[in-house]
Design a protein around this motif. Structure first.
Motif, PDB file in Angstrom:
ATOM      1  N   TYR A 144      -5.086  -5.063  -3.513  1.00 41.12           N
ATOM      2  CA  TYR A 144      -6.211  -4.223  -3.080  1.00 41.12           C
ATOM      3  C   TYR A 144      -5.939  -3.676  -1.683  1.00 41.12           C
ATOM      4  O   TYR A 144      -5.081  -4.186  -0.952  1.00 41.12           O
ATOM      5  N   ASP A 145      -6.661  -2.634  -1.336  1.00 39.25           N
ATOM      6  CA  ASP A 145      -6.531  -2.002  -0.019  1.00 39.25           C
ATOM      7  C   ASP A 145      -7.297  -2.844   0.994  1.00 39.25           C
ATOM      8  O   ASP A 145      -8.515  -2.714   1.140  1.00 39.25           O
TER       9      ASP A 145
ATOM     10  N   ARG B 245      -7.583  -2.772   4.045  1.00 43.49           N
ATOM     11  CA  ARG B 245      -8.205  -2.099   5.197  1.00 43.49           C
ATOM     12  C   ARG B 245      -9.713  -1.920   5.002  1.00 43.49           C
ATOM     13  O   ARG B 245     -10.470  -1.781   5.960  1.00 43.49           O
TER      14      ARG B 245
ATOM     15  N   ILE C 298      -5.245   6.016  -0.153  1.00 41.36           N
ATOM     16  CA  ILE C 298      -4.270   4.920  -0.171  1.00 41.36           C
ATOM     17  C   ILE C 298      -4.614   3.968  -1.302  1.00 41.36           C
ATOM     18  O   ILE C 298      -5.776   3.615  -1.510  1.00 41.36           O
ATOM     19  N   LYS C 299      -3.591   3.578  -2.050  1.00 39.81           N
ATOM     20  CA  LYS C 299      -3.772   2.659  -3.173  1.00 39.81           C
ATOM     21  C   LYS C 299      -2.906   1.416  -2.975  1.00 39.81           C
ATOM     22  O   LYS C 299      -1.871   1.467  -2.315  1.00 39.81           O
ATOM     23  N   ALA C 300      -3.357   0.331  -3.561  1.00 39.80           N
ATOM     24  CA  ALA C 300      -2.562  -0.899  -3.589  1.00 39.80           C
ATOM     25  C   ALA C 300      -1.764  -0.915  -4.882  1.00 39.80           C
ATOM     26  O   ALA C 300      -2.337  -0.790  -5.970  1.00 39.80           O
TER      27      ALA C 300
ATOM     28  N   LEU D 116       0.835  -1.203   0.000  1.00 39.44           N
ATOM     29  CA  LEU D 116       0.000   0.000   0.000  1.00 39.44           C
ATOM     30  C   LEU D 116       0.866   1.247   0.000  1.00 39.44           C
ATOM     31  O   LEU D 116       1.902   1.289   0.673  1.00 39.44           O
TER      32      LEU D 116
ATOM     33  N   LEU E 129      -1.855   4.336   8.172  1.00 38.40           N
ATOM     34  CA  LEU E 129      -2.813   3.341   7.691  1.00 38.40           C
ATOM     35  C   LEU E 129      -4.175   3.438   8.375  1.00 38.40           C
ATOM     36  O   LEU E 129      -5.140   2.830   7.907  1.00 38.40           O
TER      37      LEU E 129
ATOM     38  N   ASN F 167     -13.839  -3.893  -2.196  1.00 40.66           N
ATOM     39  CA  ASN F 167     -12.822  -4.546  -3.007  1.00 40.66           C
ATOM     40  C   ASN F 167     -13.417  -5.546  -3.985  1.00 40.66           C
ATOM     41  O   ASN F 167     -12.874  -5.764  -5.077  1.00 40.66           O
TER      42      ASN F 167
END
Length: 500
Positions: free
Chosen positions: A132-133, A135, A89-91, A44, A75, A141
């Motif tokens: 994918y994020d 969190r 936030i990106k993956a 991330l 995070l 997702n």
């Protein structure tokens, strides 16, 4: 008459097809494959600063993440993210280096899984990783996965290697999708295929293999949320609890089976229980409604791989707000009532699991492929990788393979440098032919653990490591197909306040 030698298909160099003598059709799949990792299995980064927040390619970043004050604070979900405004936030990619988390323990990267998948496909372009994020809610997702999988399938169907490879398929059918999903990734895949984000996606899917997916949740998630107000624990556990309390993704992993023991009663967790143990009541309620809907949909074309023979928490008690986890579970009769003995006491069952997800949670049906492995290694062990490769080459569901009894591995969640800690290998009391080593991930330390016969058909050993860092425990035996591995994090001594 002998057929002429097959021409090389686009995307592969001469002789690159595995085990294909001249005159035989290459044993490959022309389908499109999507790899969906588990929680904390995606790197991330912060789009506003460009900083990588989770998954740096140097294992030493773990000490900074877990043992310093700023650590994982970026995070935490912001107020905007909690209101559904995502994108900060990106993956970027799948995890590139081993990682560790309290309770979840070792998190292996996906290099071996990716290589095992790229070998039997018609071209590497047929494989799409889906970081994918983790969190965020599973539902968020899943919607993204449905869109990405559709785009990947359409691009692959236009690829020259697909055009060539489909000629060897039955009826020369077009490619379909195959999902290989680890841990939480199986929940994301399940929802992507069933909740109407793309109504044709299930029909365009040949199969989905899940590796250690907690379909009914895990008691470990309750322990994560509870570690601030529970018994004193090292700093990393408190930091994870503070992070998890804001994360819908962790609430989506809470146990949804009968697991809460209250004297002679056992029941499911409620949102009120989740709030009492340290979670968020609203996130728990939202998760409950989501899974009520999800469970009403069958998971199409599903093959579950489940971890077995590892000590795994399966139930819990709440005592003064503290989660007391137990390594046994309860079962219900068809009327939903707990099974009881002649005295009316709920019957306790030991079914083990993969160290994180107990066996009965890792599948929606009774048809499973069991493998003796820890949770974090289910996507990298030899037996699992063989199962994945075989699954990719199928066109029909052939049923589950049979597993050997296997060994179990149990190590501490967190250790202190230069202090002794215990290793337990279950399944045998004979150390001959069993090897156990402990090695640092960065390669500057390796030591053999001396195994000795312990109680309860098990072997034991004591170990010390010299410094803060990430270490891999490996157990190999002459009669076991795939080694057992588990990652252990060595960190600071003592209990530290959360704000230090």
């Amino acid at each position: 008459m002998t057929e002429p030698p097959q021409k090389n298909l686009p995307g592969h160099s001469p002789g690159s097809w595995p085990h294909t003598p001249p005159g035989l059709t290459p044993t490959i799949t022309h389908d499109a494959v999507v790899i969906v990792p588990g929680i904390m299995g995606s790197e991330l980064y912060d789009t506003t600063t460009g900083d990588v927040l989770w998954g740096l390619a140097n294992p030493k970043w773990l000490a900074k993440a877990w043992l310093t004050k700023p650590g994982l604070s970026p995070l935490h979900l912001t107020a905007e993210e909690q209101a559904g405004e995502f994108g900060r936030i990106k993956a970027r990619r799948l995890l590139q280096t081993p990682a560790w988390s309290p309770f979840l323990r070792g998190i292996e990267p996906y290099h071996k899984l990716t290589r095992a998948i790229e070998n039997p496909v018609a071209d590497p372009a047929a494989v799409m990783p889906f970081p994918y994020d983790w969190r965020l809610p599973v539902e968020v997702n899943a919607r993204l996965l449905a869109g990405a999988a559709r785009e990947h399938l359409e691009q692959w169907r236009r690829h020259p290697a697909h055009t060539a490879a489909r000629r060897q398929a039955v009826d020369e059918r077009q490619a379909r999708l195959v999902f290989i999903a680890h841990s939480m990734g199986g929940l994301v895949t399940y929802a992507a295929l069933t909740l109407g984000f793309d109504n044709d996606l299930a029909a365009d899917t040949r199969g989905a293999m899940t590796l250690g997916t907690p379909f009914h949740g895990s008691v470990v998630a309750a322990s994560i949320l509870n570690s601030i107000q529970g018994a004193p624990l090292p700093l990393p556990h408190n930091r994870l609890a503070a992070l998890a309390a804001t994360m819908p993704g962790v609430h989506d992993l809470l146990p949804r089976f009968v697991c809460l023991e209250e004297g002679l009663n056992v029941r499911r967790l409620t949102p009120t229980d989740v709030a009492a143990l340290g979670g968020d009541k609203d996130l728990a309620r939202n998760s409950q409604m989501f899974f009520d809907n999800l469970y009403s949909q069958p998971f199409p074309h599903h093959r579950p791989v489940v971890g077995i023979r590892q000590d795994t928490v399966q139930s819990m008690r709440l005592e003064d707000g503290t989660v007391i986890a137990s390594e046994y579970c309860f079962r219900s009769n068809t009327d939903g009532e707990a099974m009881r003995d002649l005295n009316g006491t709920p019957r306790r069952f030991q079914v083990w699991g993969d160290g994180t997800v107990h066996r009965e949670s890792a599948s929606l049906t009774r048809r499973t492929l069991p493998i003796a492995s820890q949770h974090g290694a289910l996507a990298s062990g030899k037996a699992a990788l063989q199962a994945v490769a075989d699954f990719l080459l199928e066109d029909d569901h052939l049923g589950p393979d049979q597993a050997n009894e296997g060994l179990g591995l149990k190590v501490p969640d967190y250790v202190v440098p230069n202090s002794e800690w215990a290793i337990r290998v279950a399944g045998t009391d004979d150390p001959s032919g069993v090897d156990c080593t402990v090695a640092s991930v960065d390669g500057d330390f390796q030591r053999e653990a001396r195994l000795y016969a312990s109680d309860g058909d098990a072997l034991g050993a004591s170990m010390k490591v010299p410094r803060i860092g990430l270490y891999r425990v490996t157990v190999e035996a002459d009669y076991v197909t795939s080694p057992l591995t588990q990652l252990v994090f060595a960190g600071a001594d003592g209990v530290m306040p959360l704000n230090e």
